[in-house]
Design a protein around this motif. Structure first.
Motif, short mmCIF file in Angstrom:
data_model
loop_
_atom_site.label_atom_id
_atom_site.label_comp_id
_atom_site.label_asym_id
_atom_site.label_seq_id
_atom_site.Cartn_x
_atom_site.Cartn_y
_atom_site.Cartn_z
N PHE A 189 -8.01 8.31 17.05
CA PHE A 189 -7.38 9.50 16.47
C PHE A 189 -7.67 10.74 17.30
N ALA A 190 -8.85 10.77 17.92
CA ALA A 190 -9.22 11.92 18.75
C ALA A 190 -8.57 11.88 20.13
N ASP A 191 -8.28 10.67 20.61
CA ASP A 191 -7.75 10.52 21.98
C ASP A 191 -6.95 9.23 22.04
N ARG A 239 -3.13 8.79 9.24
CA ARG A 239 -3.98 8.15 10.24
C ARG A 239 -4.26 6.70 9.88
N ALA A 240 -4.46 6.43 8.60
CA ALA A 240 -4.69 5.05 8.18
C ALA A 240 -3.48 4.18 8.53
N ARG A 241 -2.29 4.71 8.32
CA ARG A 241 -1.08 3.95 8.67
C ARG A 241 -0.98 3.75 10.17
N ARG A 242 -1.35 4.78 10.96
CA ARG A 242 -1.34 4.63 12.42
C ARG A 242 -2.28 3.52 12.86
N ALA A 243 -3.45 3.45 12.25
CA ALA A 243 -4.40 2.40 12.60
C ALA A 243 -3.84 1.02 12.28
N VAL A 244 -3.25 0.89 11.11
CA VAL A 244 -2.66 -0.39 10.71
C VAL A 244 -1.53 -0.76 11.65
N ASP A 245 -0.68 0.20 11.99
CA ASP A 245 0.46 -0.07 12.87
C ASP A 245 0.00 -0.47 14.27
N LEU A 246 -0.99 0.23 14.82
CA LEU A 246 -1.47 -0.09 16.16
C LEU A 246 -1.97 -1.52 16.23
N MET A 247 -2.69 -1.93 15.20
CA MET A 247 -3.31 -3.25 15.21
C MET A 247 -2.41 -4.34 14.62
N VAL A 255 -1.07 2.99 2.03
CA VAL A 255 -1.19 2.34 3.34
C VAL A 255 -0.37 1.06 3.46
N GLY A 256 -0.08 0.37 2.36
CA GLY A 256 0.80 -0.79 2.42
C GLY A 256 0.17 -2.12 2.76
N VAL A 257 -1.16 -2.16 2.96
CA VAL A 257 -1.88 -3.42 3.17
C VAL A 257 -3.12 -3.39 2.27
N PRO A 258 -3.73 -4.56 2.02
CA PRO A 258 -4.95 -4.56 1.20
C PRO A 258 -6.04 -3.69 1.83
N VAL A 259 -6.75 -2.95 0.98
CA VAL A 259 -7.83 -2.09 1.44
C VAL A 259 -9.17 -2.70 1.06
#
Length: 360
Positions: free
Chosen positions: A98-100, A131-139, A177-181
């Motif tokens: 998220f920082a870079d 940001r949580a969605r970005r993390a899920v999408d990236l992975m 977020v759309g996925v299990p947490v």
């Protein structure tokens, strides 16, 4: 600065593994041996389900690292080990991404090397829903871990000091977020009261991540100019203490924090965990012997977990919760102080009653 911190964490966590030893509260958990309880190994399945999540085995490579060139190589190798053994895997905290965004590859390499595996993205409790969605999408993540680390942040020189918003933020992420947490600690345990709050927030699963494994208070203390917080070395509850505290909460839990061998995994499953996570030991194995050493260790563990289940008469990991357990030592004292009845665990299989009936 973040990349340097991530490299420091890896180095200090690996060094800690070489110093871990002595008594662990997993040692206060023992199985009552029933010599005729065993079943055929061909009837045993390692597949486990909890909170609507299905894993092929009850063991995962838990959250570790990412965010620097060195940690990207570690994540690549961890992902290869996960792919070859079928174990689920989690990224380390994705705050560096998220920082870079240029460090994205140090995380996404895990999905590239393990395209069909179960992968959990990992964020902190200050992350926004976006940001949580970005993390899920990236992975292309199958689930999202949110880690709780107030003690680590407290000791970290550059750490967060504002914790009041964490609960509301977790609720927002769960809803958006759309996925299990999966909410996890980082090594200080989750109390019954915390688990109840997480359940009410709609969290799908909690990873208790107890004291006894990688100690992030010690890691952050080692990064300070003066060891100001050494008095926190024993802070928190162990994984078995947390699992016992979780009885009746009605929130699926995972066991991590100080798991040293397949017996600890089976103990955790018998205490009600849907699966178990390992970080520090797997990291040290990888750094010392490379991917072949880690592959060998994980494969051996899975074989031995299945062997123990066979001897205990457990066809599935969930069946281990019917095995008789003895709770002793410091763990017994914790249970007494918290009002946890451990006596029923010693006879829950019904074997004792059947034997008495047979004698009569």
């Amino acid at each position: 600065m973040i990349a340097n911190r991530k490299d420091d964490h890896v180095r200090l966590a690996a060094e800690q593994q070489g110093r871990l030893g002595g008594h662990h509260e997993f040692d206060d958990v023992s199985f009552v041996h029933h010599a005729l309880a065993g079943i055929d190994r061909s009837d045993v399945s390692l597949a486990t389900s909890f909170g609507g999540i299905d894993w092929p085995v009850p063991l995962c490579i838990n959250a570790m690292t990412g965010g620097s060139t060195k940690t990207g190589l570690i994540n690549r190798d961890l992902a290869i080990a996960a792919r070859e053994t079928g174990v689920p895997i989690a990224t380390g905290s994705m705050s560096a991404y998220f920082a870079d965004e240029s460090v994205a590859e140090t995380f996404s390499v895990m999905r590239r090397e393990n395209p069909d595996g179960f992968i959990m993205a990992n964020v902190n409790a200050t992350a926004s829903v976006e940001r949580a969605r970005r993390a899920v999408d990236l992975m292309r993540a199958d689930a999202l871990q949110i880690h709780l680390n107030t003690i680590q942040e407290t000791v970290m020189p550059e750490g967060d000091r504002s914790f009041a918003a964490w609960g509301p933020r977790i609720e927002e992420i769960v809803a958006g977020v759309g996925v299990p947490v999966i909410v996890k600690e980082v090594g200080f345990g989750l109390s019954r009261e915390t688990l109840l709050r997480l359940r009410d927030m709609g969290v799908r699963v909690a990873d208790v991540a107890g004291r006894g494994g990688t100690n992030f208070a010690r890691i952050e203390n080692d990064r300070r100019d003066a060891a100001d917080y050494s008095f926190l070395d024993g802070w928190g509850q162990s994984a078995p203490a947390c699992l016992l505290d979780a009885q009746g909460v009605d929130l699926p839990v995972l066991a991590s924090g100080g798991i040293r061998n397949p017996l600890d995994v089976v103990r955790g499953l018998a205490l009600g965990a849907g699966g178990a996570g390992v970080s520090g030991l797997f990291l040290r194995t990888l750094l010392d012997g490379g991917v072949p050493a880690l592959l060998s260790l994980i494969s051996t563990w899975l074989d031995q977990i299945e062997a123990l289940m066979t001897a205990l008469g457990a066809r599935t990991p969930a069946d281990l919760t019917r095995c008789d357990l003895l709770i002793q030592g410091r763990l017994s004292a914790f249970c007494a102080a918290r009002g946890i009845d451990t006596h029923r665990l010693a006879t829950r299989s019904g074997a004792t009653h059947e034997m008495i009936g047979g004698i009569r």
